[in-house]
Design a protein around this motif. Sequence first.
Motif, PDB file in Angstrom:
ATOM      1  N   ARG A  70       0.838  -1.212   0.000  1.00  0.00           N
ATOM      2  CA  ARG A  70       0.000   0.000   0.000  1.00  0.00           C
ATOM      3  C   ARG A  70       0.872   1.261   0.000  1.00  0.00           C
ATOM      4  O   ARG A  70       0.594   2.223  -0.712  1.00  0.00           O
ATOM      5  CB  ARG A  70      -0.938  -0.006   1.204  1.00  0.00           C
ATOM      6  CG  ARG A  70      -1.920   1.156   1.213  1.00  0.00           C
ATOM      7  CD  ARG A  70      -2.847   1.075   2.411  1.00  0.00           C
ATOM      8  NE  ARG A  70      -3.721  -0.083   2.374  1.00  0.00           N
ATOM      9  CZ  ARG A  70      -4.954  -0.066   1.867  1.00  0.00           C
ATOM     10  NH1 ARG A  70      -5.439   1.044   1.380  1.00  0.00           N
ATOM     11  NH2 ARG A  70      -5.681  -1.151   1.875  1.00  0.00           N
ATOM     12  N   THR A  71       1.939   1.257   0.783  1.00  0.00           N
ATOM     13  CA  THR A  71       2.857   2.396   0.830  1.00  0.00           C
ATOM     14  C   THR A  71       3.500   2.622  -0.540  1.00  0.00           C
ATOM     15  O   THR A  71       3.560   3.749  -1.039  1.00  0.00           O
ATOM     16  CB  THR A  71       3.950   2.170   1.897  1.00  0.00           C
ATOM     17  OG1 THR A  71       3.323   2.073   3.173  1.00  0.00           O
ATOM     18  CG2 THR A  71       4.968   3.287   1.908  1.00  0.00           C
TER      19      THR A  71
ATOM     20  N   TYR B  42       2.426   1.479  -3.530  1.00  0.00           N
ATOM     21  CA  TYR B  42       1.431   1.817  -4.550  1.00  0.00           C
ATOM     22  C   TYR B  42       0.969   3.262  -4.406  1.00  0.00           C
ATOM     23  O   TYR B  42       0.799   3.979  -5.396  1.00  0.00           O
ATOM     24  CB  TYR B  42       0.235   0.872  -4.474  1.00  0.00           C
ATOM     25  CG  TYR B  42      -0.126   0.256  -5.805  1.00  0.00           C
ATOM     26  CD1 TYR B  42      -0.053   0.975  -6.991  1.00  0.00           C
ATOM     27  CD2 TYR B  42      -0.555  -1.052  -5.884  1.00  0.00           C
ATOM     28  CE1 TYR B  42      -0.382   0.410  -8.200  1.00  0.00           C
ATOM     29  CE2 TYR B  42      -0.887  -1.626  -7.090  1.00  0.00           C
ATOM     30  CZ  TYR B  42      -0.798  -0.892  -8.251  1.00  0.00           C
ATOM     31  OH  TYR B  42      -1.127  -1.455  -9.446  1.00  0.00           O
ATOM     32  N   SER B  43       0.776   3.699  -3.178  1.00  0.00           N
ATOM     33  CA  SER B  43       0.354   5.076  -2.938  1.00  0.00           C
ATOM     34  C   SER B  43       1.388   6.062  -3.484  1.00  0.00           C
ATOM     35  O   SER B  43       1.047   7.048  -4.154  1.00  0.00           O
ATOM     36  CB  SER B  43       0.135   5.286  -1.440  1.00  0.00           C
ATOM     37  OG  SER B  43      -0.253   6.612  -1.181  1.00  0.00           O
TER      38      SER B  43
ATOM     39  N   SER C  78       0.835   8.621  -6.686  1.00  0.00           N
ATOM     40  CA  SER C  78       1.038  10.061  -6.472  1.00  0.00           C
ATOM     41  C   SER C  78       2.126  10.596  -7.397  1.00  0.00           C
ATOM     42  O   SER C  78       2.007  11.696  -7.949  1.00  0.00           O
ATOM     43  CB  SER C  78       1.407  10.333  -5.015  1.00  0.00           C
ATOM     44  OG  SER C  78       0.340  10.006  -4.167  1.00  0.00           O
TER      45      SER C  78
ATOM     46  N   MET D  97      -7.210   1.519  -3.483  1.00  0.00           N
ATOM     47  CA  MET D  97      -6.332   2.555  -4.029  1.00  0.00           C
ATOM     48  C   MET D  97      -7.043   3.387  -5.111  1.00  0.00           C
ATOM     49  O   MET D  97      -6.409   4.220  -5.745  1.00  0.00           O
ATOM     50  CB  MET D  97      -5.071   1.928  -4.620  1.00  0.00           C
ATOM     51  CG  MET D  97      -4.240   1.118  -3.639  1.00  0.00           C
ATOM     52  SD  MET D  97      -3.652   2.022  -2.194  1.00  0.00           S
ATOM     53  CE  MET D  97      -2.651   3.262  -2.904  1.00  0.00           C
TER      54      MET D  97
ATOM     55  N   ARG E 296       5.163  11.296  -2.043  1.00  0.00           N
ATOM     56  CA  ARG E 296       4.439  10.530  -1.034  1.00  0.00           C
ATOM     57  C   ARG E 296       3.158  11.259  -0.715  1.00  0.00           C
ATOM     58  O   ARG E 296       3.168  12.467  -0.496  1.00  0.00           O
ATOM     59  CB  ARG E 296       5.276  10.358   0.215  1.00  0.00           C
ATOM     60  CG  ARG E 296       6.488   9.444  -0.022  1.00  0.00           C
ATOM     61  CD  ARG E 296       7.200   9.178   1.244  1.00  0.00           C
ATOM     62  NE  ARG E 296       6.608   8.006   1.872  1.00  0.00           N
ATOM     63  CZ  ARG E 296       7.300   7.122   2.595  1.00  0.00           C
ATOM     64  NH1 ARG E 296       8.579   7.295   2.790  1.00  0.00           N
ATOM     65  NH2 ARG E 296       6.712   6.096   3.142  1.00  0.00           N
ATOM     66  N   SER E 297       2.069  10.522  -0.682  1.00  0.00           N
ATOM     67  CA  SER E 297       0.780  11.167  -0.402  1.00  0.00           C
ATOM     68  C   SER E 297       0.524  11.246   1.087  1.00  0.00           C
ATOM     69  O   SER E 297       1.195  10.680   1.889  1.00  0.00           O
ATOM     70  CB  SER E 297      -0.336  10.399  -1.077  1.00  0.00           C
ATOM     71  OG  SER E 297      -0.321   9.051  -0.694  1.00  0.00           O
TER      72      SER E 297
END
Length: 185
Positions: A100-101, A103-104, A108, A136, A184-185
């Motif tokens: 998740r980190t 992919y986020s 972004s 996502m 990074r979002s």
Amino acid sequence: MIDLRPATPDDAQALLGIYGPYVVTNAVSFESLPPTPKEMRARITAAGDTHPWIVACDGESGLVLGYAFAKPTRPGNAYRFSVETACYVAGELEGQGIRRTLYSALLSTLTAMNYTQAISQLTMPQDKAILLHEAMGFRRAGVYREVCFKNGQWIDVGVWQRELSQPGTPPDEPLGFAATGIVRS
């Protein structure tokens, strides 16, 4: 703590150590044999400044934990505003939020680079991957029926799509990865 950084060709062996088991143990990958270190190095190099590869590392040891990347959706200049995405994490680290980190940050970064659409193709069934993609912001765009033959069986491939930005007419040209860095979002 997880550190994110751009992948380099020198990461090829570590990334192959993560990706190889996906190829040989299940139908998640579309390949029948893992690429060689030389082939993996060539993939990272070929991405150049147009398609980011992002590596997640353990902040203390520097150990590579996973990676995410974008590649052209299809050949042809008209497709330059969309990308296909993928993300792999070392098997024993599944479920710890690393994917998740990654992919986020990838999504972004792609948005900052002016890409308008992200596409992901998933062998089916793959409930955990589908849930992640939908969390996502991806939505199901279609299914190719029985187009992948692996491990002695025909496999459906689902297509998930996520709008990254509202495309203008004409759209803004994609920026290079060096211009945005990892966002990074």
